[in-house]
Design a protein around this motif. Structure first.
Motif, short mmCIF file in Angstrom:
data_model
loop_
_atom_site.label_atom_id
_atom_site.label_comp_id
_atom_site.label_asym_id
_atom_site.label_seq_id
_atom_site.Cartn_x
_atom_site.Cartn_y
_atom_site.Cartn_z
N GLY A 1 27.98 55.36 61.07
CA GLY A 1 28.02 53.88 60.71
C GLY A 1 28.14 54.07 59.12
N HIS A 2 28.77 53.04 58.48
CA HIS A 2 29.00 52.72 57.16
C HIS A 2 28.56 51.12 56.72
N ASP A 3 28.38 51.04 55.30
CA ASP A 3 28.34 49.45 54.93
C ASP A 3 29.72 48.90 55.05
N ASP B 1 20.24 49.79 51.88
CA ASP B 1 19.73 50.05 53.15
C ASP B 1 20.44 50.21 54.02
N GLU B 2 21.11 51.46 54.09
CA GLU B 2 21.87 51.89 55.18
C GLU B 2 21.59 52.80 56.17
N GLU B 3 20.48 53.51 55.94
CA GLU B 3 20.08 54.46 56.96
C GLU B 3 18.97 53.88 58.01
N SER C 1 28.88 52.60 47.72
CA SER C 1 28.27 53.24 48.91
C SER C 1 26.53 52.94 49.14
N HIS C 2 26.03 53.80 49.82
CA HIS C 2 24.57 53.46 49.79
C HIS C 2 23.57 54.55 48.83
N ILE C 3 22.56 54.31 48.58
CA ILE C 3 21.73 55.24 47.78
C ILE C 3 20.43 55.53 48.56
N TYR D 1 24.73 64.18 49.38
CA TYR D 1 26.06 63.49 49.18
C TYR D 1 26.17 62.27 50.14
N ASP D 2 25.43 62.19 51.38
CA ASP D 2 25.75 60.94 52.13
C ASP D 2 25.41 59.69 51.32
N GLY D 3 26.47 58.83 51.15
CA GLY D 3 26.06 57.76 50.48
C GLY D 3 26.29 57.73 48.87
N ASN D 4 25.47 58.73 48.29
CA ASN D 4 25.22 58.85 47.06
C ASN D 4 26.82 59.40 46.43
N ALA E 1 34.11 55.40 49.31
CA ALA E 1 34.35 56.95 49.42
C ALA E 1 32.92 57.54 50.16
N HIS E 2 33.41 58.32 50.97
CA HIS E 2 32.13 59.05 51.76
C HIS E 2 32.33 60.41 52.19
N ILE E 3 31.35 61.30 52.30
CA ILE E 3 31.73 62.54 53.01
C ILE E 3 32.08 62.49 54.38
#
Ligand code: GLV
Ligand code: MN
Ligand code: MN
Length: 414
Positions: free
Chosen positions: A361-363, A131-133, A86-88, A97-100, A194-196
């Motif tokens: 949205g997500h990667d 670069d997700e956000e 996921s994204h950092i 937690y979002d992405g991380n 996996a994502h919240i």
């Protein structure tokens, strides 16, 4: 139904939580988590991630587009890979937690395999997208789009508010703008993130996990409104061409249009006013619009309505507007095989599977252009996200990791 969570699962959940807490220390701003794409905090976080990968026997690196990537070989070198991650990057004043969660959970899966010296029929690749956000530059998902062979080359010329171009920032970060165009991956059998949840449904239903069916489509615009700056004391109200009051009316029209349709959402999240002085009528305003919906046609109709409304307001208020589209992603339907596999994994650990769509949205949306892709959601407190109050329990953290691990073991590349 209760998840079968053993002491060792909880211990793994605690380790992951501790790492998430430590990782939240990589921030560009004191006392709050802000880690924008290619920033100094992102660079330090990426290197910490690479270091942790090294401890798990992985040679991780920063790729040309600014992702951290690593590979854990299967029993046979060169076997097709299941990619996890996921994204950092984060929003400003973010939660931890979002992405991380998804990036560090992916690493935790491999750490366990490495500790047991266990190899699977497939390789596992880990990715921490950068670069997700889309907060720093007017672009988003460039990391996942690069791996999918769909790198938006024009993104490199975007500049942040300090005038730094994405090209310059990428070079300073250790990426390679020229090579980012050629990152399309071969040998990736599937991608799972996996994502919240970032929404309230799982909590409302008392369920720790969900399997994502689809991700809403999104369009983002940058709006400019030009009026005439003037003296706040000397210009009569009927002679003003105030860019800010015109923009305010436009924002209310956007909100009103979105409210008329279930499941469609529209947000103005950024507003800048020039010259920005108490005693000057605003002459220029810039603001962002973010519009999302499960159905692409509904999103398109809403955009057309909003443009019409904004033009009518501009005419009535004698200002001019410009609308630049900065991002567009159609709604994405997750792969049926991945949905089935995640559902089976959730059931295998003793839980009722709950299928649900993602409003965020997500990667995964971009990775779906490369390979079968899907997502596992973990319940978060109150559905709150993009907020420092974002929270998950240790138990849910552990349950999510256990389900992901189960999926990884059961995955078959063919
Ligand atoms: C990312 O969090 C997005 O959906 O904007
Ligand atoms: Mn996210
Ligand atoms: Mn986010």
């Amino acid at each position: 139904m209760d998840a079968r969570v053993l002491d060792r699962d909880l211990a793994a959940g605690r380790r992951l939580m501790a790492r998430l807490e430590a990782f939240a220390g990589f921030t560009d701003e004191p006392r709050r988590l802000t880690r924008l794409f290619l920033s100094e905090a992102h660079r330090r976080a990426a290197h910490a991630f690479i270091g942790w990968c090294g401890e798990a026997g992985l040679q991780a690196k920063i790729d040309a587009a600014g992702n951290v990537v690593a590979r854990y070989e299967g029993r046979r070198a060169g076997a097709p890979a299941l990619m996890l991650g996921s994204h950092i990057d984060t929003v400003r004043d973010a939660g931890s937690y979002d992405g991380n969660y998804g990036a560090l959970a992916a690493l935790a899966v491999v750490e366990t395999l490495h500790a047991r010296e266990e190899r699977l029929d497939h390789a596992i690749e880990i990715v921490a997208f950068g670069d997700e956000e889309g907060v720093r530059f007017r672009t988003t998902l460039t990391g996942s789009r690069a791996l999918a062979g769909d790198y938006p080359e024009d993104a490199l010329d975007q500049r942040d508010t300090n005038g730094v171009s994405m090209r310059e920032a990428l070079i300073a970060f250790g990426g390679d703008p020229e090579q980012a165009l050629f990152l399309r991956r071969k040998g990736v059998a599937a991608f799972v993130e996996a994502h919240i949840e970032q929404g309230p449904r799982l909590e409302a239903e008392g369920l720790p996990l969900g399997v994502v069916t689809a991700i809403n489509g999104a369009t983002r615009f940058e709006v400019g409104v030009d009026g005439v700056a003037g003296h706040a004391g000397a210009t009569p109200m009927n002679l003003r061409r105030d860019a800010l009051t015109a923009a305010a009316e436009m924002m209310l029209a956007i909100e009103e249009r979105a409210r008329r349709e279930p499941d469609l959402v529209a947000t103005v999240g950024r507003l800048e006013v020039w010259p920005g002085a108490t005693n000057v009528i605003p002459g220029h305003v810039q603001f962002s619009i973010d519009i999302r919906a499960p159905a692409d046609a509904n999103r398109a109709t809403a955009i057309a309505d909003i443009e019409d409304q904004m033009n009518a307001i501009a005419v009535a208020r004698r200002v001019s507007t410009s609308l630049i589209k900065t991002h567009e992603a159609n709604a994405f339907v997750c792969d049926a095989g991945i949905i089935a596999g995640l559902t089976k994994a959730v059931e295998a650990i003793g839980l009722s599977p709950r299928l649900l769509p993602s409003g965020a949205g997500h990667d995964t949306m971009a990775m779906g252009a490369l390979c079968p892709a899907g997502m596992l959601f973990v319940r978060c407190k109150g559905g709150v996200s993009h907020n420092p109050l974002e929270s998950i329990t240790v138990e849910d953290c552990a349950i999510g990791l256990k389900a992901l691990t189960q999926f990884v073991h059961d995955f078959r590349a063919d």
